[in-house]
Design a protein around this motif. Sequence first.
Motif, PDB file in Angstrom:
ATOM      1  N   ARG A  94      37.422  31.678  45.085  1.00 61.32           N
ATOM      2  CA  ARG A  94      37.107  30.299  44.719  1.00 61.32           C
ATOM      3  C   ARG A  94      37.992  29.864  43.555  1.00 61.32           C
ATOM      4  O   ARG A  94      38.234  30.644  42.621  1.00 61.32           O
ATOM      5  CB  ARG A  94      35.615  30.221  44.346  1.00 61.32           C
ATOM      6  CG  ARG A  94      35.021  28.843  44.575  1.00 61.32           C
ATOM      7  CD  ARG A  94      33.525  28.814  44.382  1.00 61.32           C
ATOM      8  NE  ARG A  94      33.163  29.272  43.055  1.00 61.32           N
ATOM      9  CZ  ARG A  94      32.184  30.147  42.802  1.00 61.32           C
ATOM     10  NH1 ARG A  94      31.461  30.657  43.774  1.00 61.32           N
ATOM     11  NH2 ARG A  94      31.916  30.509  41.567  1.00 61.32           N
ATOM     12  N   PRO A  95      38.520  28.651  43.586  1.00 56.69           N
ATOM     13  CA  PRO A  95      39.477  28.211  42.567  1.00 56.69           C
ATOM     14  C   PRO A  95      39.016  28.395  41.120  1.00 56.69           C
ATOM     15  O   PRO A  95      39.817  28.728  40.253  1.00 56.69           O
ATOM     16  CB  PRO A  95      39.698  26.728  42.896  1.00 56.69           C
ATOM     17  CG  PRO A  95      39.450  26.640  44.366  1.00 56.69           C
ATOM     18  CD  PRO A  95      38.347  27.639  44.641  1.00 56.69           C
ATOM     19  N   ASP A  96      37.718  28.247  40.842  1.00 54.93           N
ATOM     20  CA  ASP A  96      37.261  28.405  39.462  1.00 54.93           C
ATOM     21  C   ASP A  96      37.206  29.868  39.016  1.00 54.93           C
ATOM     22  O   ASP A  96      36.957  30.153  37.853  1.00 54.93           O
ATOM     23  CB  ASP A  96      35.880  27.751  39.265  1.00 54.93           C
ATOM     24  CG  ASP A  96      34.795  28.405  40.102  1.00 54.93           C
ATOM     25  OD1 ASP A  96      34.964  28.493  41.334  1.00 54.93           O
ATOM     26  OD2 ASP A  96      33.772  28.820  39.532  1.00 54.93           O
ATOM     27  N   LEU A  97      37.472  30.800  39.943  1.00 55.12           N
ATOM     28  CA  LEU A  97      37.432  32.230  39.624  1.00 55.12           C
ATOM     29  C   LEU A  97      38.773  32.912  39.875  1.00 55.12           C
ATOM     30  O   LEU A  97      38.811  34.123  40.083  1.00 55.12           O
ATOM     31  CB  LEU A  97      36.353  32.927  40.469  1.00 55.12           C
ATOM     32  CG  LEU A  97      34.921  32.491  40.226  1.00 55.12           C
ATOM     33  CD1 LEU A  97      33.998  33.147  41.232  1.00 55.12           C
ATOM     34  CD2 LEU A  97      34.496  32.839  38.814  1.00 55.12           C
ATOM     35  N   GLU A  98      39.853  32.173  39.845  1.00 47.31           N
ATOM     36  CA  GLU A  98      41.130  32.742  40.257  1.00 47.31           C
ATOM     37  C   GLU A  98      41.533  33.982  39.486  1.00 47.31           C
ATOM     38  O   GLU A  98      42.271  34.797  39.983  1.00 47.31           O
ATOM     39  CB  GLU A  98      42.229  31.678  40.235  1.00 47.31           C
ATOM     40  CG  GLU A  98      42.041  30.727  41.383  1.00 47.31           C
ATOM     41  CD  GLU A  98      43.272  29.937  41.713  1.00 47.31           C
ATOM     42  OE1 GLU A  98      44.331  30.174  41.108  1.00 47.31           O
ATOM     43  OE2 GLU A  98      43.174  29.083  42.589  1.00 47.31           O
ATOM     44  N   GLY A  99      41.033  34.196  38.287  1.00 47.62           N
ATOM     45  CA  GLY A  99      41.337  35.421  37.564  1.00 47.62           C
ATOM     46  C   GLY A  99      40.639  36.648  38.126  1.00 47.62           C
ATOM     47  O   GLY A  99      40.891  37.769  37.706  1.00 47.62           O
ATOM     48  N   LEU A 100      39.724  36.446  39.084  1.00 45.12           N
ATOM     49  CA  LEU A 100      38.993  37.557  39.679  1.00 45.12           C
ATOM     50  C   LEU A 100      39.963  38.555  40.293  1.00 45.12           C
ATOM     51  O   LEU A 100      39.768  39.753  40.186  1.00 45.12           O
ATOM     52  CB  LEU A 100      38.008  37.026  40.732  1.00 45.12           C
ATOM     53  CG  LEU A 100      37.082  38.037  41.379  1.00 45.12           C
ATOM     54  CD1 LEU A 100      36.133  38.630  40.357  1.00 45.12           C
ATOM     55  CD2 LEU A 100      36.299  37.377  42.506  1.00 45.12           C
ATOM     56  N   GLY A 101      40.996  38.075  40.931  1.00 45.03           N
ATOM     57  CA  GLY A 101      42.060  38.938  41.417  1.00 45.03           C
ATOM     58  C   GLY A 101      41.793  39.590  42.749  1.00 45.03           C
ATOM     59  O   GLY A 101      40.682  39.977  43.073  1.00 45.03           O
ATOM     60  N   ILE A 102      42.858  39.693  43.535  1.00 49.82           N
ATOM     61  CA  ILE A 102      42.798  40.316  44.849  1.00 49.82           C
ATOM     62  C   ILE A 102      42.482  41.803  44.733  1.00 49.82           C
ATOM     63  O   ILE A 102      41.854  42.391  45.609  1.00 49.82           O
ATOM     64  CB  ILE A 102      44.126  40.067  45.615  1.00 49.82           C
ATOM     65  CG1 ILE A 102      44.008  40.460  47.076  1.00 49.82           C
ATOM     66  CG2 ILE A 102      45.280  40.783  44.939  1.00 49.82           C
ATOM     67  CD1 ILE A 102      45.209  40.040  47.907  1.00 49.82           C
ATOM     68  N   SER A 103      42.855  42.420  43.618  1.00 49.98           N
ATOM     69  CA  SER A 103      42.628  43.859  43.476  1.00 49.98           C
ATOM     70  C   SER A 103      41.134  44.197  43.441  1.00 49.98           C
ATOM     71  O   SER A 103      40.730  45.272  43.868  1.00 49.98           O
ATOM     72  CB  SER A 103      43.331  44.410  42.238  1.00 49.98           C
ATOM     73  OG  SER A 103      42.823  43.820  41.078  1.00 49.98           O
ATOM     74  N   HIS A 104      40.284  43.283  42.961  1.00 51.99           N
ATOM     75  CA  HIS A 104      38.839  43.524  42.985  1.00 51.99           C
ATOM     76  C   HIS A 104      38.348  43.666  44.422  1.00 51.99           C
ATOM     77  O   HIS A 104      37.548  44.551  44.720  1.00 51.99           O
ATOM     78  CB  HIS A 104      38.073  42.384  42.295  1.00 51.99           C
ATOM     79  CG  HIS A 104      38.255  42.347  40.817  1.00 51.99           C
ATOM     80  ND1 HIS A 104      37.542  43.153  39.970  1.00 51.99           N
ATOM     81  CD2 HIS A 104      39.074  41.606  40.041  1.00 51.99           C
ATOM     82  CE1 HIS A 104      37.910  42.909  38.726  1.00 51.99           C
ATOM     83  NE2 HIS A 104      38.845  41.974  38.747  1.00 51.99           N
ATOM     84  N   SER A 105      38.831  42.794  45.311  1.00 54.12           N
ATOM     85  CA  SER A 105      38.427  42.853  46.714  1.00 54.12           C
ATOM     86  C   SER A 105      38.877  44.157  47.355  1.00 54.12           C
ATOM     87  O   SER A 105      38.129  44.779  48.111  1.00 54.12           O
ATOM     88  CB  SER A 105      39.038  41.676  47.489  1.00 54.12           C
ATOM     89  OG  SER A 105      38.676  40.454  46.914  1.00 54.12           O
ATOM     90  N   VAL A 106      40.100  44.575  47.054  1.00 54.90           N
ATOM     91  CA  VAL A 106      40.621  45.806  47.646  1.00 54.90           C
ATOM     92  C   VAL A 106      39.849  47.010  47.105  1.00 54.90           C
ATOM     93  O   VAL A 106      39.548  47.948  47.851  1.00 54.90           O
ATOM     94  CB  VAL A 106      42.134  45.939  47.407  1.00 54.90           C
ATOM     95  CG1 VAL A 106      42.647  47.268  47.942  1.00 54.90           C
ATOM     96  CG2 VAL A 106      42.880  44.789  48.071  1.00 54.90           C
ATOM     97  N   ARG A 107      39.497  46.998  45.839  1.00 54.96           N
ATOM     98  CA  ARG A 107      38.714  48.113  45.283  1.00 54.96           C
ATOM     99  C   ARG A 107      37.347  48.222  45.954  1.00 54.96           C
ATOM    100  O   ARG A 107      36.825  49.319  46.143  1.00 54.96           O
ATOM    101  CB  ARG A 107      38.571  47.971  43.771  1.00 54.96           C
ATOM    102  CG  ARG A 107      39.809  48.418  43.031  1.00 54.96           C
ATOM    103  CD  ARG A 107      39.519  48.738  41.570  1.00 54.96           C
ATOM    104  NE  ARG A 107      38.850  47.689  40.839  1.00 54.96           N
ATOM    105  CZ  ARG A 107      39.458  46.796  40.062  1.00 54.96           C
ATOM    106  NH1 ARG A 107      40.767  46.804  39.929  1.00 54.96           N
ATOM    107  NH2 ARG A 107      38.762  45.891  39.420  1.00 54.96           N
ATOM    108  N   VAL A 108      36.751  47.079  46.330  1.00 54.93           N
ATOM    109  CA  VAL A 108      35.480  47.105  47.048  1.00 54.93           C
ATOM    110  C   VAL A 108      35.688  47.702  48.437  1.00 54.93           C
ATOM    111  O   VAL A 108      34.852  48.467  48.923  1.00 54.93           O
ATOM    112  CB  VAL A 108      34.878  45.681  47.148  1.00 54.93           C
ATOM    113  CG1 VAL A 108      33.703  45.644  48.094  1.00 54.93           C
ATOM    114  CG2 VAL A 108      34.471  45.184  45.769  1.00 54.93           C
ATOM    115  N   MET A 109      36.814  47.394  49.079  1.00 50.37           N
ATOM    116  CA  MET A 109      37.097  47.878  50.435  1.00 50.37           C
ATOM    117  C   MET A 109      37.567  49.335  50.470  1.00 50.37           C
ATOM    118  O   MET A 109      37.422  49.999  51.483  1.00 50.37           O
ATOM    119  CB  MET A 109      38.184  47.013  51.084  1.00 50.37           C
ATOM    120  CG  MET A 109      37.683  45.722  51.658  1.00 50.37           C
ATOM    121  SD  MET A 109      36.584  45.982  53.063  1.00 50.37           S
ATOM    122  CE  MET A 109      36.684  44.377  53.826  1.00 50.37           C
TER     123      MET A 109
END
Length: 196
Positions: A94-109
């Motif tokens: 979501r645009p207001d969370l852009e600092g969340l980073g794609i790496s967080h998603s990959v770490r979950v996966m």
Amino acid sequence: MRSQVQWTLRWESELQLDEHVELASFFRNTYGPTGAFNAKPFEGSRSWAGARPELRAIGHDSNGVAAHMGLLRRFIKVGEVDLLVAELGLYGVRPDLEGLGISHSVRVMYPVLQQLRVPFGFGAVRHAMQKHVGRFGRHLPATVLSGIRVRSTRPVALLDLPPTRVEDALVVVLPIESAMSDWPTGTFIDRNGPEL
């Protein structure tokens, strides 16, 4: 202040219609600012653009869907070698969370990739994402390859366009059950289907 993001893993057959509607809205709002054409696949309740994922990592916070990444096991061809991979894609934050980073998603996966016992995780991203995917090495054993062309089929056969398209992409490889040295050499990858 950002709210806490909670991740859930959902198999595609577990998702209910209201969840598809919520995800479709999330993708329209996330991809729409990059161009109206990018939001078009997510009209109505369609929560996928090309190939449909089999598993999703979905981040929620107090404002709804915060981030998403999909996974699809498939065989790709790297050069002349057929290779089983778990393709990661359909990423959004979501645009207001852009600092969340794609790496967080990959770490979950990543633990899921290990449970699935696939040789490699695989993703192809546009060059504008280089800064984001370059951070993978800090937390995961990922390798980013450049100079790779990736062929995909179009999700819909159209009379005015060829049935496939070839893109110059950055390829992200996560060794899971195999070593990075087992990744085939080659500068051409055929997805043998639409991108995730």
